[in-house]
Design an enzyme around this catalytic site. Structure first.
Site, PDB file in Angstrom:
ATOM      1  N   CYS A   6       6.714  -2.459   2.073  1.00 36.38           N
ATOM      2  CA  CYS A   6       7.911  -3.261   1.875  1.00 36.38           C
ATOM      3  C   CYS A   6       7.579  -4.369   0.888  1.00 36.38           C
ATOM      4  O   CYS A   6       6.783  -5.250   1.190  1.00 36.38           O
ATOM      5  CB  CYS A   6       8.387  -3.868   3.181  1.00 36.38           C
ATOM      6  SG  CYS A   6       9.812  -4.933   2.923  1.00 36.38           S
ATOM      7  N   ARG A  46       8.583   9.517  -2.850  1.00 37.88           N
ATOM      8  CA  ARG A  46       9.472   9.298  -1.708  1.00 37.88           C
ATOM      9  C   ARG A  46       9.057   8.027  -0.937  1.00 37.88           C
ATOM     10  O   ARG A  46       9.716   6.993  -1.038  1.00 37.88           O
ATOM     11  CB  ARG A  46       9.464  10.527  -0.771  1.00 37.88           C
ATOM     12  CG  ARG A  46      10.622  10.564   0.219  1.00 37.88           C
ATOM     13  CD  ARG A  46      10.461   9.721   1.471  1.00 37.88           C
ATOM     14  NE  ARG A  46       9.259  10.050   2.251  1.00 37.88           N
ATOM     15  CZ  ARG A  46       8.846   9.333   3.285  1.00 37.88           C
ATOM     16  NH1 ARG A  46       9.527   8.250   3.666  1.00 37.88           N
ATOM     17  NH2 ARG A  46       7.734   9.648   3.932  1.00 37.88           N
ATOM     18  N   ASP A  47       7.954   8.090  -0.220  1.00 39.18           N
ATOM     19  CA  ASP A  47       7.520   6.942   0.582  1.00 39.18           C
ATOM     20  C   ASP A  47       7.282   5.741  -0.326  1.00 39.18           C
ATOM     21  O   ASP A  47       7.510   4.591   0.063  1.00 39.18           O
ATOM     22  CB  ASP A  47       6.239   7.310   1.335  1.00 39.18           C
ATOM     23  CG  ASP A  47       5.983   6.434   2.549  1.00 39.18           C
ATOM     24  OD1 ASP A  47       6.859   5.629   2.900  1.00 39.18           O
ATOM     25  OD2 ASP A  47       4.899   6.536   3.133  1.00 39.18           O
ATOM     26  N   HIS A  74      -2.382   9.597   6.929  1.00 38.12           N
ATOM     27  CA  HIS A  74      -1.389   8.891   6.102  1.00 38.12           C
ATOM     28  C   HIS A  74      -1.608   7.399   6.349  1.00 38.12           C
ATOM     29  O   HIS A  74      -0.991   6.796   7.221  1.00 38.12           O
ATOM     30  CB  HIS A  74       0.010   9.348   6.537  1.00 38.12           C
ATOM     31  CG  HIS A  74       1.140   8.724   5.770  1.00 38.12           C
ATOM     32  ND1 HIS A  74       1.886   9.419   4.846  1.00 38.12           N
ATOM     33  CD2 HIS A  74       1.664   7.486   5.794  1.00 38.12           C
ATOM     34  CE1 HIS A  74       2.823   8.631   4.335  1.00 38.12           C
ATOM     35  NE2 HIS A  74       2.696   7.450   4.900  1.00 38.12           N
ATOM     36  N   HIS A 129      -1.950   3.330   5.344  1.00 39.98           N
ATOM     37  CA  HIS A 129      -1.528   2.232   4.468  1.00 39.98           C
ATOM     38  C   HIS A 129      -2.693   1.250   4.338  1.00 39.98           C
ATOM     39  O   HIS A 129      -3.571   1.194   5.193  1.00 39.98           O
ATOM     40  CB  HIS A 129      -0.277   1.554   5.039  1.00 39.98           C
ATOM     41  CG  HIS A 129       0.967   2.364   4.822  1.00 39.98           C
ATOM     42  ND1 HIS A 129       2.136   1.837   4.351  1.00 39.98           N
ATOM     43  CD2 HIS A 129       1.208   3.689   4.988  1.00 39.98           C
ATOM     44  CE1 HIS A 129       3.059   2.788   4.255  1.00 39.98           C
ATOM     45  NE2 HIS A 129       2.529   3.924   4.646  1.00 39.98           N
ATOM     46  N   ASN A 174       1.172   2.322   0.593  1.00 35.71           N
ATOM     47  CA  ASN A 174       0.285   3.435   0.870  1.00 35.71           C
ATOM     48  C   ASN A 174      -1.016   3.247   0.109  1.00 35.71           C
ATOM     49  O   ASN A 174      -1.067   2.611  -0.937  1.00 35.71           O
ATOM     50  CB  ASN A 174       0.936   4.729   0.382  1.00 35.71           C
ATOM     51  CG  ASN A 174       2.187   5.064   1.158  1.00 35.71           C
ATOM     52  OD1 ASN A 174       2.128   5.594   2.256  1.00 35.71           O
ATOM     53  ND2 ASN A 174       3.339   4.733   0.594  1.00 35.71           N
TER      54      ASN A 174
END
Lengths: 303, 303
Positions: A241, A15-16, A208, A210, A250
Site C-alpha cells: 500500500c 496484478r498484486d 509469497h 512481502h 512484494n
C-alpha cells in the site's frame, strides 16, 4: 538441506503490484507492455489481471482489455485473480487459462478484509471451483497472513496448514503462502512451511513474501533450504500500500533472481531484462524502484 | 546448523556510516549524541571515530573531540579506525580503548584504495600493532572485498583466509569480514566463512556486510547457521557512498536486530530505542532512513 535445482517464479507485479497504485488509472497499453516485456524476459508465469469490481479496485477495471491485448507467448501461463463467480465468468470470457482465489489464515483478517469467516469464504469458492474445473481452468489458491496478522498478531502454523489443505481439497493445484504484512522471520517461515508441508506436498507450495521488514530474502533462503521451489515476486517490488507506513510491497523479482543465481538455482529468467523492465515501469509510474539489485545495476543493465 | 545463542552487534554507524556523508561537516555534538544514544540503547560495541587525516576524510576530522565528548558508559567498548601510526597516536591520546586496522582481500582493491600491495599494507601495520600492544589497546582487523572486488571481480576464499590469518597472527583479536560492495550471496558467504574458519577460530570472526544488492540479511542468516556470532551493522543503514549507484550502505542495525529477535538470539539491544535513534539521526542529516524495520515501525516506535 536440499535446495531445489530449479525455481519457478510467479511474477505478480502486473496484478498484486499495480492493484493499489495510487494516482490516475494506468493505461491498458502500459499494463500490456509490462506483461509482454516480462514474458520476453523469460518469466513463464505471470499474474496479469484481477477480475474484480472496478468499484473496489479501479486499477484492475480493464482486466478483459489487458487479457485481450497481451501477446500470449507459448509456454507462458497468464493468470488472473477471481474473487467470485462473476470474476471467473469474466476471466473465462477473456480466455484466461488460470485463475486464483484467496483465503486468509487469520479469522480477524478474513472478517475485516472480506467480511466473512474463513469457512464461509471457502464455501463461497465452491461453485467457482466447480465451474473452473468444468471449463478446464486451473485454480491457484492464495493463503494470506501466514506469518502474522495486523489485527490478530501471531498465526498458528496449524491454522495455515488447515486452510491450505482445504484449498487443495477443493481443487487448487498450488497453494501460495502469503506473508501479507511482511513481518515474518526465517525460523518462523521454516516452521510454518514444515507444518503446511505435512498437509500439502512441498511441490504444490509457493512462497509469497512481502519485504516490509526487510526479511523477505532471508525468509526465502530459509524455505529454499526446505526444498520449496515456487516463489511469487514483483518486478521493481511493485505493490504494497503506497500510503501505508513502510510502503514496501512484494519482494522484488530482481532481488530474488540475484539470490537464486548465487545459489546456482536456475529460473530461465534473464535478470538484466527484468532490471530494464523494472526501471521502465517505475519511470512510467513515477514511482521508486523497490529493487536494490535494480538500483545497483542501473537502468542500462550494467553494474 | 548451530545458531549462536547470543550475538554481539558492532555498531559502525558513527564511523563507517558517517565518514562518507556528503554536505557540511556534521557537528561534533551530533556525533556525540548519536554515540551516547546508541550506547543507551544497549549497544556494547560502537565504532565511534576514525583517526585519519581530515584532508582525506573531512567528516572524521573531529575524532579527538568526539572521543572526549562521549559518555563512556561502563561495559561499552568505544573503538576507532586507525589507518597508520599517527592515527594510533591520536587514538591513544584520546584515550581510545580499542582500534581497528584494515587490509583488502583483493590485490587490485589494495592498490587502488591504499596504493600498495596487501603484503605491504600488512607490513606497514607491524609498528602500529606493536605500539598498540605496548599501550594495552586491542586491535580489530577488517578485511575488505571478501565477497567480490569492483576491480578484480571474484575473490578466492583462500585469499580471504590468508589475509585474515595474517591479521590474527599480527595480534588482531577479531577479524571482521567485509562484503564491501554488497554483491555476495548466501552460499558464497558460507563458503568464504568456512575457508576462513579453517585459519581463524569462528569465535574470533565477524561479518560486515553491505546491502547494496539487498542480500545482506540472507547472507547473515547463512553465516549465523555456521555459528558466526559477531555482526557489524549501522543504524538506519548509514554509510555507503551516497554518490554511487544504489547508494546503499551497511546493513541496518534495526533490520539485523529484528532478524535476530525472530531467531531467538539475544543481543542485549533495545530495538525500539535504536529505531528512534535512527529516525532522529536521519532527520538531523536530512537523509533517507535505510532500515526497512525503521520505516515499518515509524518514528514513534510503534508498528
Amino acid at each position: 538441506m536440499a535446495f531445489p535445482q530449479q525455481v519457478r517464479i510467479v511474477e505478480v507485479g502486473p496484478r498484486d503490484g499495480l492493484q493499489n497504485e495510487p494516482g490516475p488509472i494506468i493505461p491498458t497499453e502500459i499494463k500490456v507492455e509490462l506483461i509482454d516485456r516480462l514474458a520476453a524476459a523469460g518469466l513463464q508465469h505471470i499474474e496479469a489481471a484481477s477480475f474484480v469490481s472496478p468499484k473496489w479496485v479501479p486499477q484492475m477495471g480493464d482486466a478483459a482489455a489487458v487479457m485481450a491485448g497481451i501477446q500470449r507467448r507459448p509456454g507462458v501461463t497468464y493468470s488472473a485473480l477471481t474473487p467470485n463467480l462473476k470474476g471467473l465468468e469474466g476471466a473465462i470470457a477473456a480466455n484466461t487459462p488460470e485463475v486464483a482465489v484467496f483465503a486468509a489464515a487469520s479469522e480477524a483478517f478474513s472478517q475485516k478484509n472480506i467480511n466473512c469467516s474463513i469457512a464461509e469464504s471457502l464455501e463461497r469458492f465452491q461453485p467457482l471451483m466447480e465451474q473452473a474445473q468444468a471449463a478446464g481452468i486451473r485454480v491457484r489458491g492464495y493463503v494470506s497472513t501466514v506469518l502474522g496478522c495486523p489485527y490478530q498478531g501471531e498465526i498458528d502454523p496449524a491454522q495455515v496448514a488447515a486452510v491450505s489443505r482445504a484449498l487443495l481439497d477443493m481443487g487448487c493445484y498450488e497453494i501460495s503462502l502469503g506473508d501479507t504484512i511482511g513481518k515474518g522471520t526465517p525460523l518462523q517461515a521454516k516452521k510454518m512451511l514444515e507444518a503446511v508441508a505435512r498437509e500439502v506436498p512441498m511441490s504444490q507450495l509457493a512462497a509469497h513474501f512481502h519485504d516490509t521488514y526487510g526479511q523477505a530474502l532471508a525468509n526465502l533462503y530459509a524455505v529454499l533450504e526446505e526444498g520449496l521451489a515456487v516463489i511469487d515476486s514483483s518486478t521493481a517490488g511493485l505493490g504494497g500500500c503506497p500510503y501505508a507506513k513502510g510502503a514496501s510491497g512484494n519482494v522484488a523479482t530482481e532481488d530474488v533472481l540475484y539470490l537464486l543465481e548465487g545459489l546456482n538455482i536456475s529460473t530461465g529468467v534473464d535478470l538484466r531484462a527484468v532490471v530494464k523492465t523494472g526501471h521502465w515501469i517505475t519511470r512510467e509510474l513515477g514511482r521508486h524502484n523497490g529493487s536494490k539489485v535494480a538500483q545497483a545495476i542501473g537502468p542500462c543493465g550494467s553494474d
